[in-house]
Design an enzyme around this catalytic site. Structure first.
Site, PDB file in Angstrom:
ATOM      1  CE  LYS A  91      -0.254  -3.840 -10.054  1.00  0.00           C
ATOM      2  NZ  LYS A  91      -0.965  -3.839  -8.842  1.00  0.00           N
ATOM      3  NE  ARG A 118      -5.444   4.781  -4.616  1.00  0.00           N
ATOM      4  CZ  ARG A 118      -5.758   4.301  -3.829  1.00  0.00           C
ATOM      5  NH1 ARG A 118      -5.893   4.427  -2.551  1.00  0.00           N
ATOM      6  NH2 ARG A 118      -5.885   2.780  -4.041  1.00  0.00           N
TER       7      ARG A 118
HETATM    8  N1  BES Z   1      -4.472  -1.920 -11.276  1.00  0.00           N
HETATM    9  C1  BES Z   1      -4.179  -2.068  -9.777  1.00  0.00           C
HETATM   10  C2  BES Z   1      -5.654  -2.852  -9.293  1.00  0.00           C
HETATM   11  C3  BES Z   1      -5.899  -4.346  -9.735  1.00  0.00           C
HETATM   12  C4  BES Z   1      -5.219  -5.203  -8.957  1.00  0.00           C
HETATM   13  C5  BES Z   1      -6.576  -4.738 -10.615  1.00  0.00           C
HETATM   14  C6  BES Z   1      -5.321  -6.374  -9.345  1.00  0.00           C
HETATM   15  C7  BES Z   1      -6.717  -5.745 -11.004  1.00  0.00           C
HETATM   16  C8  BES Z   1      -6.245  -6.956 -10.359  1.00  0.00           C
HETATM   17  C9  BES Z   1      -4.262  -0.597  -9.059  1.00  0.00           C
HETATM   18  O1  BES Z   1      -3.258   0.202  -9.618  1.00  0.00           O
HETATM   19  C10 BES Z   1      -3.361  -1.236  -7.584  1.00  0.00           C
HETATM   20  O2  BES Z   1      -2.434  -1.762  -7.763  1.00  0.00           O
HETATM   21  N2  BES Z   1      -4.008  -0.809  -6.524  1.00  0.00           N
HETATM   22  C11 BES Z   1      -3.327  -1.268  -5.332  1.00  0.00           C
HETATM   23  C12 BES Z   1      -3.751  -0.012  -4.444  1.00  0.00           C
HETATM   24  C13 BES Z   1      -2.810  -0.143  -3.100  1.00  0.00           C
HETATM   25  C14 BES Z   1      -1.521  -0.252  -3.141  1.00  0.00           C
HETATM   26  C15 BES Z   1      -3.365   1.108  -2.039  1.00  0.00           C
HETATM   27  C16 BES Z   1      -4.111  -2.468  -4.868  1.00  0.00           C
HETATM   28  O3  BES Z   1      -5.349  -2.739  -4.934  1.00  0.00           O
HETATM   29  O4  BES Z   1      -3.585  -3.304  -4.118  1.00  0.00           O
HETATM   30 ZN    ZN Z   2      -1.494  -0.049  -9.426  1.00  0.00          ZN
END
Ligand code: BES
Ligand code: ZN
Ligand code: ZN
Length: 488
Positions: free
Chosen positions: A263, A337
């Site tokens: 990230k 997931r």
């Molecule tokens: N933990 C994150 C989701 C999240 C993002 C929670 C921002 C709170 C604030 C999750 O694991 C994630 O990174 N999801 C990705 C999925 C994508 C890579 C398919 C997302 O939502 O960008």
């Molecule tokens: Zn994530």
């Protein structure tokens, strides 16, 4: 702060401060007399959001705090939580530690007195919590020792329910605010174990070796880059009893760096809150036990960090999940997931009547709903309708998104049964994540709550301070109360 109930009339209330919530133009006669005596009856007429403090001479209370509620016809339950928060802040500001809150309203409210009493207790306790465990305590900390809710009606059990709900929510907030270097998967398991001991829940923790034996490669693949051992944590309430059985599954990523699909560094600290789904379920089982809800609950928490390293899972890696399905991991940041897939399949083995999972699963849910709602998807229409209604009552509102079969097509893999990312553009990101989870619940009725939009606030809002909100605890506990009644 101790919150209690006393069945009394206003004349016999003894406190440093008596809080009097008032509808517009409907100030109780005895309270209005005080305003008249002070010659300030025009300064406060009960407008929404206004507060007014007055010394009270020759009374068993030293001061009065009026809180304006606006019109009684349109008031929402949550405004009572906010009014209670105002009372707490007002009392703290005036350094008054013994507070009474007048609960008899001089108006035709469209909510039951019991619901209002519950909400007031909740708002007071939620707003009293500071989430600063690592700050040096100030010497003259302003605090309220005692808050007594007073009414001529018997609202004792309603107040007690509010206390349990809010304290369970605060419990969740306090666990969730712990940073990732403290609240590791191991510490989360220890925390759950302590809760189990306190409430007599069954407890089990499955470590790395056993996860390997079981073939829980969803969880293992996410943990590969981390120095911390993953855990699958289980808690059981009313185990073995012939009661409706719900499994509560919560995402327990103690830190989500994204892994190799790392990230951006800005705001990454907030990814310590990626465990909020798991902790929400700890709050729910705590509340359910304290309220003695006649349900059987199994909490299942997959807990791990998601980190990059030389041993981390790489984009393109393929793993076989606990239920045998293979997944190509296209994006290591879609890790929730993967751990939930294993945990849901595991929870479904016990054949519960319902599975509810909660997860900070997608950033996309914030795009859809902002900070005002929880994304809901699932297969159990009846429970979803009930959750919607409970959401309105608790102000932890949910909004259903569709799970049409086309979304299921989007997570079908090229080299494997499934892939963990619906599309590179992120279209329907919240829904494709849920469609992925659906592959692991079999025929068990299931509801998924994506709480990534509400799990924490970046600043003081309403009755919350900055930090984790514990949202979902009140919603699911209230839902289970109703669910138990219907299933009797
Ligand atoms: N933990 C994150 C989701 C999240 C993002 C929670 C921002 C709170 C604030 C999750 O694991 C994630 O990174 N999801 C990705 C999925 C994508 C890579 C398919 C997302 O939502 O960008
Ligand atoms: Zn994530
Ligand atoms: Zn995550």
């Amino acid at each position: 702060m101790k919150v209690e109930f006393a069945r009394k009339d206003f004349g016999s209330v003894s406190a440093d401060l008596l809080v009097v919530p008032c509808f517009k133009g409907k100030i109780p006669a005895w309270a209005h007399a005080e305003l008249l005596k002070a010659g300030v009856e025009k300064d406060f007429v009960g407008e929404k959001g206004r507060t007014y403090m007055l010394p009270a001479k020759g009374k068993p209370y030293k001061r009065l705090l009026f809180i304006g509620l606006g019109r009684e016809k349109t008031i929402e339950l949550d405004e009572f939580r906010l009014a209670a928060a105002k009372a707490v802040r007002g009392a703290k500001g005036a350094r008054l530690g013994n507070v009474a809150f007048w609960l008899d309203f001089n108006g035709a409210i469209r909510h039951s007195e019991k619901d209002v009493a519950t909400a007031v207790a909740e708002g007071a306790i939620l707003s009293d919590l500071k989430l600063e465990p690592y700050k040096k305590k100030k010497k003259e900390e302003r605090k309220i020792d005692r808050l007594v809710l007073v009414s001529k009606l018997d609202l004792a059990s309603a107040v007690m329910e509010g206390v349990v709900l809010a304290e369970s929510q605060n419990y969740a907030r306090m666990v969730a605010v712990e940073p990732a270097n403290i609240m590791t998967p191991k510490k989360l398991a220890e925390t759950a174990k302590a809760l189990a001991k306190e409430h007599g829940f069954g407890f089990r923790e499955i470590g790395k070796g056993e996860l390997e034996k079981k073939g829980m490669n969803g969880i293992l693949s996410v943990s590969r880059g981390s120095a911390q051992e993953p855990k699958l944590i289980e808690l059981r309430y009313n185990e073995g009893k012939k009661l409706p059985h719900v499994a509560l599954v919560g995402k327990g990523i103690t830190f989500d760096s994204g892994g190799i699909s790392i990230k951006p560094s800005k705001g990454m600290d907030a990814m310590k809150f990626d465990k909020c789904g798991a902790i929400m379920m700890l709050g729910v089982i705590r509340a359910a036990a304290e309220l003695k809800l006649p349900v059987r609950i199994s909490v299942v928490i997959p807990a791990t960090e998601n980190m990059p390293s030389g041993s981390a899972t790489k984009p393109g890696d393929i793993v076989r999940m606990y239920n045998g399905k293979t997944v190509e991991i296209l994006n290591t940041d879609a890790e929730g997931r993967l751990i939930l897939g294993d945990a849901l399949a595991y929870a479904a083995e016990a054949k519960p009547d319902l599975i509810i999972d909660a997860a900070t699963l997608t950033g996309a849910v914030f795009v859809v709903l902002g900070r005002h709602g929880i994304g809901m998807m699932g297969t159990d229409k009846g429970s979803m309708k009930e959750l919607y209604d409970c959401g309105i009552e608790t102000q932890e509102r949910v909004w259903e998104l569709p799970l049409w079969k086309e979304y299921g097509e989007m997570i079908k893999g090229d080299y494997s049964d499934l892939k963990n990312q619906g599309s590179e553009t992120g279209e329907a990101g919240t829904i494709t994540a849920a469609a992925f989870l659906k592959e692991f619940v079999g025929s068990t009725p299931w509801v998924h709550l994506d709480i990534a939009s509400v799990d924490h606030t970046d600043g003081e809002t309403g009755y919350f301070c900055k930090g984790p909100t514990g949202k979902g605890v009140r919603l699911v506990t209230t839902f289970l109360r109703e669910w138990a009644k219907k299933r009797k």
